[in-house]
Design an enzyme around this catalytic site. Sequence first.
Site, PDB file in Angstrom:
ATOM      1  N   MET A  51      31.024  51.753  37.662  1.00 17.30           N
ATOM      2  CA  MET A  51      30.538  52.304  36.415  1.00 17.30           C
ATOM      3  C   MET A  51      31.108  51.504  35.255  1.00 17.30           C
ATOM      4  O   MET A  51      32.320  51.346  35.152  1.00 17.30           O
ATOM      5  CB  MET A  51      30.947  53.758  36.275  1.00 17.30           C
ATOM      6  N   CYS A  52      30.237  50.998  34.439  1.00 15.01           N
ATOM      7  CA  CYS A  52      30.607  50.236  33.248  1.00 15.01           C
ATOM      8  C   CYS A  52      31.002  48.799  33.600  1.00 15.01           C
ATOM      9  O   CYS A  52      31.401  48.498  34.730  1.00 15.01           O
ATOM     10  CB  CYS A  52      31.724  50.890  32.454  1.00 15.01           C
ATOM     11  N   ARG A  53      30.893  47.944  32.618  1.00 14.53           N
ATOM     12  CA  ARG A  53      31.379  46.572  32.660  1.00 14.53           C
ATOM     13  C   ARG A  53      32.060  46.315  31.323  1.00 14.53           C
ATOM     14  O   ARG A  53      31.573  46.764  30.277  1.00 14.53           O
ATOM     15  CB  ARG A  53      30.244  45.567  32.822  1.00 14.53           C
TER      16      ARG A  53
END
Length: 257
Positions: free
Chosen positions: A1-3
Amino acid sequence: MCRHLAYLGPEVPLGRLLTEPEHSLYRQSWAPRRQRHGTVNADGFGVGWYAEGDPVPARYRRAGPIWADLSFADLARVVRSSAVLAAVRDATLAGADAEAAAAPYASGPWLFSHNGAVKGWPSSLAPLTVSLPAAELLSMEARNDSAFVWALVLNRLRGGDEQGQALADTVLEVAEAAPESRLNLLLTNGESIAATAWGDTLWYLRRPGSGTVVASEPYDDDPHWREVPDRTLLTASRTDVLLTPLKSPEPLKESRT
């Protein structure tokens, strides 16, 4: 989840880091190459950057996907900085906090991002609320796991901890309270970077004269990218990168120019 991504080095346009590379953070919002959890990072984005002579960073954050914000392309083309932290978000749970939930979070000279998720949020971290002053709980930017983790980190920073120590102690505390959490944290004050690899990918790029990049995944195929082992604390300046196994006092690896 997310970068997410942080940079320290010579002054460059934001676009050189965030939109121009073949596999930039912009592209990672819909086509990440190494993301282990989730597929599309379209629940918000943000970038924070420092201007010369001002220790307090500026931020630009939005609730929607980065590709839908045409104004950001213009901003990234002309704004220049020597210290940047940016992120694209895949929300752990649905919420109404909009851009307030998008990293980077900020206070004073610091910018912060969390790539991951707290297992069992919010009940799993309820016991940790006793370690935070009421004013800090009431002033949280958003009501999500990342904002709470940031409150824990910020409390340590305000207590005098160095950036790396604040991240390491927070990760170990949250991991004990909520096992199986993913806690890749990223923090900068514009002069140094601290990050943790705990449950997801983390890489760094260090080239003489080009500064230091720390990111969830490489934004190009430069062979100088190096992967950070899981359960590791990274601390970096414009010239040095140090990797220390979490729970161990001794550096695992050192890279100097």
